[in-house]
Write a protein that holds these residues in place. Structure first.
Motif, PDB file in Angstrom:
ATOM      1  N   LYS A 100      33.809  39.884  47.030  1.00 31.03           N
ATOM      2  CA  LYS A 100      33.761  41.066  46.165  1.00 31.03           C
ATOM      3  C   LYS A 100      34.716  40.890  44.979  1.00 31.03           C
ATOM      4  CE  LYS A 100      31.144  43.724  48.890  1.00 31.03           C
ATOM      5  NZ  LYS A 100      29.801  44.147  48.494  1.00 31.03           N
ATOM      6  N   THR A 101      34.454  41.649  43.926  1.00 32.28           N
ATOM      7  CA  THR A 101      35.408  41.698  42.812  1.00 32.28           C
ATOM      8  C   THR A 101      36.207  42.985  42.911  1.00 32.28           C
ATOM      9  OG1 THR A 101      33.675  42.639  41.411  1.00 32.28           O
ATOM     10  CG2 THR A 101      34.101  40.289  41.183  1.00 32.28           C
ATOM     11  N   LEU A 102      37.426  42.939  42.384  1.00 32.48           N
ATOM     12  CA  LEU A 102      38.335  44.086  42.450  1.00 32.48           C
ATOM     13  C   LEU A 102      39.119  44.153  41.146  1.00 32.48           C
ATOM     14  CD1 LEU A 102      39.969  46.273  44.133  1.00 32.48           C
ATOM     15  CD2 LEU A 102      41.460  44.390  44.822  1.00 32.48           C
TER      16      LEU A 102
ATOM     17  N   MET B  70      38.440  53.471  33.209  1.00 30.17           N
ATOM     18  CA  MET B  70      37.169  53.259  32.504  1.00 30.17           C
ATOM     19  C   MET B  70      36.154  52.559  33.423  1.00 30.17           C
ATOM     20  SD  MET B  70      37.124  54.468  29.421  1.00 30.17           S
ATOM     21  CE  MET B  70      38.247  55.085  28.173  1.00 30.17           C
ATOM     22  N   ALA B  71      36.636  51.577  34.190  1.00 26.97           N
ATOM     23  CA  ALA B  71      35.736  50.870  35.119  1.00 26.97           C
ATOM     24  C   ALA B  71      35.194  51.835  36.175  1.00 26.97           C
ATOM     25  CB  ALA B  71      36.470  49.704  35.777  1.00 26.97           C
TER      26      ALA B  71
ATOM     27  N   PRO C  56      32.120  48.816  31.355  1.00 25.46           N
ATOM     28  CA  PRO C  56      32.356  47.407  31.719  1.00 25.46           C
ATOM     29  C   PRO C  56      33.838  47.041  31.603  1.00 25.46           C
ATOM     30  CG  PRO C  56      30.737  47.612  29.915  1.00 25.46           C
ATOM     31  CD  PRO C  56      31.360  48.954  30.106  1.00 25.46           C
ATOM     32  N   LEU C  57      34.238  46.015  32.349  1.00 20.56           N
ATOM     33  CA  LEU C  57      35.591  45.460  32.228  1.00 20.56           C
ATOM     34  C   LEU C  57      35.479  44.168  31.423  1.00 20.56           C
ATOM     35  CD1 LEU C  57      38.625  45.605  33.347  1.00 20.56           C
ATOM     36  CD2 LEU C  57      37.854  43.806  34.903  1.00 20.56           C
TER      37      LEU C  57
ATOM     38  N   TRP D  49      48.900  42.596  26.248  1.00 21.03           N
ATOM     39  CA  TRP D  49      48.104  42.486  25.009  1.00 21.03           C
ATOM     40  C   TRP D  49      46.923  43.463  25.071  1.00 21.03           C
ATOM     41  CZ3 TRP D  49      42.992  40.973  24.093  1.00 21.03           C
ATOM     42  CH2 TRP D  49      42.653  40.681  22.770  1.00 21.03           C
ATOM     43  N   GLN D  50      46.247  43.480  26.217  1.00 19.94           N
ATOM     44  CA  GLN D  50      45.102  44.380  26.401  1.00 19.94           C
ATOM     45  C   GLN D  50      45.539  45.844  26.336  1.00 19.94           C
ATOM     46  OE1 GLN D  50      41.610  43.214  27.406  1.00 19.94           O
ATOM     47  NE2 GLN D  50      41.477  45.200  26.413  1.00 19.94           N
ATOM     48  N   ASN D  51      46.684  46.158  26.943  1.00 20.83           N
ATOM     49  CA  ASN D  51      47.180  47.537  26.921  1.00 20.83           C
ATOM     50  C   ASN D  51      47.536  47.986  25.501  1.00 20.83           C
ATOM     51  OD1 ASN D  51      46.881  48.006  29.659  1.00 20.83           O
ATOM     52  ND2 ASN D  51      48.992  47.478  30.181  1.00 20.83           N
TER      53      ASN D  51
END
Length: 546
Positions: free
Chosen positions: A15-17, A44-45, A50-51, A465-467
């Motif tokens: 699975k993805t998390l 948001m996910a 989408p992530l 960076w993403q934040n």
């Protein structure tokens, strides 16, 4: 606590998390692809968005041999940190494989996967093999196990190898997880605290081995020996097996399951006194003591030091290495795990006076001009940008209040200067790997509230960076890193016609009006991220679309 509880009760191979804890990749120990991200990203996910993340390189690390006595999984990841430091894993997923895996339990792998984050790695992956099957059987969830292994002859973008039998006890010195040396090199220094537990060493054996080492002995009278169980399940089983009694009898102090001292919530060490901890991080001041001296080590090394009162190579203890076999059956109590409310049930949110609504943020102006209010060096962590600790964390739902502590470990006057420039906005200039460490988005959110509009750095850590992007702060890197040395605190910086410039290409011209100089800087934003920054953050963009 969150990370091991997820592994015990919820993790499923294949699975993805995504999680707002930067140590979410610990779930890679079960053969999951688990990613840390900012809280907004995770929300948001959950809402069905989408992530997005940069496709990482996959680095294969082949393990051979078997760990010697007194050497454990923590020493494996400390060896990786000794080789690669805190930024060697940036934009990489680390996959461990090879015959050495036969001798590492699922929880041993958790220790290694958890601290892949300290290498800067996007994630860490182990195969879901018999060791994972045994763990899931012990947890009463064998029916959810599936076998997942690398294909025969699988290739990797990068390769390395560790012979487990050649490892020795290692320790990370203050104040970076990458500052790793053999324990022997620092042995003999007096310590004042030893601490076992945390998300980085959460397994039953990580408490059982110290309990068996301390059995019938006494903790040194100068040492506070702190035990932080990682989950209620672990605590209950330690009690049932008589291991907790051994620790208490030897002089240990038992704390509630949770992050606790790892994020400076209690257990703060004495000023300038050595604290040996099995936690994942020892960034300056993270422990809650500004002048701390935190070392990172294995449970074996921590308990050896607790008994002798000084940093001690556990191989030098006058006893054989304790034998501990994971029990096949343990106590499992799920009564305190509450499932989420059904989707169609309306829940009233109760908000006390310390819970404030999220501040609104304005779009990017056409001309971004402001002072460089702060110039910082390499490897500045989110713990230095937005500290945790018992004084600060109670305000995490109150952005105006928590923002008073931004950069307080680096520059106590930053808040006052930022508030004076809040409307106009300002810049921060940084070295390499800016924003390493915790995924806490307050390190972007609180500075944005204070008027931070752009960070110019040599390079960024991935999640921070993403934040920054998510809260409408423009992250830029110097094309020529030597230009970093030309900017000093107080310089007036300008980005003319910035909205059009970032839409049309990667290259951006930064003017230093104080020095009458120009620097070439660049952004790595996708067209989607450009739009997020332009409108002032992901929440503004989401509202616009819906």
């Amino acid at each position: 606590g969150r990370v091991p509880v997820h592994m015990e009760r919820f993790g499923i191979p294949g699975k993805t998390l995504v999680g707002s804890d930067s140590h979410t990749p610990a779930a890679g120990s079960l053969g999951m692809l688990a990613l840390g991200a900012g809280g907004l990203e995770v929300a948001m996910a959950m809402a069905g968005e989408p992530l997005y993340f940069t496709m990482p390189q996959v680095m294969g690390v082949r393990l051979t041999g078997k760990l010697p006595d007194w050497v454990s999984a923590k020493d494996v990841i400390l060896e990786m940190l000794r080789r690669y430091d805190v930024d060697g894993g940036v934009n990489k997923i680390i996959e461990y494989y090879g015959p050495g895996l036969e001798n590492l339990t699922a929880m041993d792998r958790h220790v290694i996967a958890n601290m892949g984050t300290e290498l800067g790695a996007t994630s860490t992956v182990f195969p879901a093999d018999d060791a994972v099957r045994r763990f899931m059987r012990q947890q009463g969830r064998e029916d959810e196990w599936v076998e997942l292994k690398a294909d025969e002859g699988a290739g990797y973008a990068l390769e390395d190898e560790i012979d487990l039998s050649e490892l020795e006890p290692l320790i990370a010195l203050p104040s970076s997880p990458g500052n790793v040396k053999p324990v022997r090199e620092v042995a003999g220094n007096d310590i004042y605290q030893a601490y076992i537990g945390s998300s980085a060493n959460p397994g039953l054996r990580d408490f059982a081995i110290p309990a068996l080492v301390a059995d019938g002995r006494q903790i040194h009278d100068r040492v506070s020996f702190d035990v932080n169980p990682t989950s209620r399940q672990i605590l209950e089983n330690l009690m049932e097996m008589g291991l907790l009694a051994k620790l208490v009898h030897a002089g240990a102090r038992i704390h509630q399951a949770g992050c606790n001292g790892c994020i400076g919530m209690g257990q703060a060490p004495a000023t300038n006194q050595i604290s040996l901890r099995t936690v994942p991080r020892n960034f300056p001041g993270r422990s809650g003591t500004k002048e701390d001296a935190v070392y990172l080590c294995s449970p074996e090394t921590a308990v050896a030091a607790a008994l002798t009162g000084q940093i001690t190579d556990p191989r030098d203890l006058d006893m054989p290495y304790p034998e501990f076999e994971e029990p096949e059956e343990i106590i499992i109590n799920e009564k305190m795990l509450v499932p989420p409310a059904p989707v169609n049930v309306h829940v009233e949110l109760e908000k006390g006076p310390n819970i404030k609504p999220l501040p609104g943020f304005k779009p990017l102006p056409d001309v971004l001009e402001g002072k460089a209010l702060l110039v910082v060096s390499d490897d500045v962590s989110t713990d230095e940008i937005m500290p945790a600790g018992s004084k600060i964390l109670p305000y995490r739902s109150n952005i105006p209040e928590i923002s008073k502590f931004v950069f307080s470990q680096i520059d106590e006057d930053y808040y006052d200067r930022a508030m004076a420039h809040q409307e106009q906005g300002h810049f921060v200039v940084a070295g390499e790997n800016y924003g390493q460490g915790s995924s806490r988005e307050h390190a972007a959110l609180a500075p944005r509230f204070l008027g931070l509009r752009a960070v110019i750095a040599k390079s960024f850590a991935r999640i921070h960076w993403q934040n920054l992007v998510n809260f409408g702060i423009l992250p830029l890197t110097f094309t020529d890193t030597a230009d970093y040395d030309r900017v000093v605190e107080g310089d007036l910086l300008t980005l003319p016609d910035i909205c059009n410039v970032i839409r049309s290409g990667r290259q951006v011209e930064l003017l230093n009006k104080t020095k009458d100089e120009k620097y070439s800087v660049e952004h790595a934003l996708s067209s989607r991220q450009v739009e997020i920054v332009l409108v002032g953050g992901q929440i503004n963009q989401f509202r616009k679309r819906h």
